[in-house]
Design a protein around this motif. Structure first.
Motif, PDB file in Angstrom:
ATOM      1  N   SER A  55       1.029  -1.504  -0.177  1.00  0.00           N
ATOM      2  CA  SER A  55      -0.124   0.031  -0.346  1.00  0.00           C
ATOM      3  C   SER A  55       0.862   1.196  -0.452  1.00  0.00           C
ATOM      4  O   SER A  55       0.780   2.120   0.753  1.00  0.00           O
ATOM      5  CB  SER A  55      -0.834   0.102   0.538  1.00  0.00           C
ATOM      6  N   PRO A 134      -0.448   1.567   8.518  1.00  0.00           N
ATOM      7  CA  PRO A 134      -2.471   2.036   9.888  1.00  0.00           C
ATOM      8  C   PRO A 134      -2.546   2.086  10.171  1.00  0.00           C
ATOM      9  O   PRO A 134      -1.714   1.326  11.617  1.00  0.00           O
ATOM     10  CB  PRO A 134      -2.816   0.732   8.543  1.00  0.00           C
ATOM     11  N   THR A 135      -3.364   2.553  11.010  1.00  0.00           N
ATOM     12  CA  THR A 135      -3.697   2.432  12.367  1.00  0.00           C
ATOM     13  C   THR A 135      -4.950   2.071  13.014  1.00  0.00           C
ATOM     14  O   THR A 135      -5.246   1.465  11.874  1.00  0.00           O
ATOM     15  CB  THR A 135      -4.159   3.894  13.131  1.00  0.00           C
ATOM     16  N   VAL A 137      -7.706   2.478  13.774  1.00  0.00           N
ATOM     17  CA  VAL A 137      -8.963   3.251  13.207  1.00  0.00           C
ATOM     18  C   VAL A 137      -8.922   3.329  11.666  1.00  0.00           C
ATOM     19  O   VAL A 137      -8.295   3.528  10.806  1.00  0.00           O
ATOM     20  CB  VAL A 137      -9.221   4.712  13.544  1.00  0.00           C
ATOM     21  N   SER A 138      -9.606   3.064  10.777  1.00  0.00           N
ATOM     22  CA  SER A 138      -9.914   2.531   9.312  1.00  0.00           C
ATOM     23  C   SER A 138     -10.259   3.815   8.598  1.00  0.00           C
ATOM     24  O   SER A 138     -10.711   4.718   9.250  1.00  0.00           O
ATOM     25  CB  SER A 138     -11.664   1.542   8.820  1.00  0.00           C
ATOM     26  N   GLY A 139      -9.023   4.161   8.212  1.00  0.00           N
ATOM     27  CA  GLY A 139      -9.063   4.787   7.115  1.00  0.00           C
ATOM     28  C   GLY A 139      -8.391   5.795   7.493  1.00  0.00           C
ATOM     29  O   GLY A 139      -7.732   7.290   6.869  1.00  0.00           O
ATOM     30  N   GLU A 140      -6.673   5.539   8.727  1.00  0.00           N
ATOM     31  CA  GLU A 140      -6.253   6.816   9.037  1.00  0.00           C
ATOM     32  C   GLU A 140      -5.118   6.064   9.234  1.00  0.00           C
ATOM     33  O   GLU A 140      -4.737   4.585   9.505  1.00  0.00           O
ATOM     34  CB  GLU A 140      -6.403   7.595  10.720  1.00  0.00           C
TER      35      GLU A 140
END
Length: 183
Positions: A55, A134-135, A137-140
């Motif tokens: 990614s 990635p974190t 939280v989805s999308g962060e």
């Protein structure tokens, strides 16, 4: 101790599918010494994880391109101001020239000769790349690393085979100028 250090080289390597990229530096200084004593500063480090090159995206002229590998090197030449009054002969330094070069290997498109045209006409292109972690939280994301080169010129164009799929080998130089003339 090392004094008057400046970066003479930086390389980004291993920016390859599924790998951990490396960022290496070369330094040149004005002097050095060894001593036993108390360190005059307290280093402070942040916890950080390097992104795995999954990614991780690369854009050429604002368009995402699928690549397997990106490499980049920056080389600085230093000029020293010397003096007979200095213990080691040097009183300061400055960067006198800079070379930025790299390579990418996008998959060759069967319906486009855009990279050949850029090479053939010595036309510039921009290159933007980033990787992130990635974190929870989805999308962060966190620990994002990005590279932006607004003016690149293809210096060498070749083709190679990766598991039966044709790739373009693009070597490039980068500069600040719109014509590739400025360091």
């Amino acid at each position: 101790t090392a004094t008057g250090c400046k970066v003479t080289g930086m390389t980004v390597s291993n920016f390859s599918t599924g790998k951990l990229a490396d960022l290496s530096f070369k330094l040149e200084g004005m002097g050095f010494n060894q001593e036993v004593g108390v360190l005059g500063v307290t280093p402070s480090f942040q916890e950080s994880l390097p992104p795995i090159m999954l990614s991780a995206y690369v854009y050429q002229d604002g368009v995402e391109i699928p690549i397997n590998e990106l490499s980049l090197s920056i080389e600085n030449s230093l000029g020293f101001i010397t003096s007979t009054a200095s213990e080691n002969g040097k009183i300061s330094s400055r960067v006198t020239s800079r070379t930025v070069k790299g390579s990418i290997n996008p998959y060759k498109q069967g319906d486009s000769v855009a990279n050949f045209t850029k090479f053939n006409t010595n036309s510039s292109f921009s290159l933007f790349a980033y990787a992130k972690n990635p974190t929870a939280v989805s999308g962060e994301f966190s620990q994002v690393v990005a590279i932006y080169l607004p003016c690149c010129l293809i210096t060498e164009l070749s083709e190679s085979d990766k598991d039966g799929i044709l790739q373009e080998g693009i070597s490039f130089s980068a500069s600040r100028g719109t014509t590739g003339a400025n360091d």
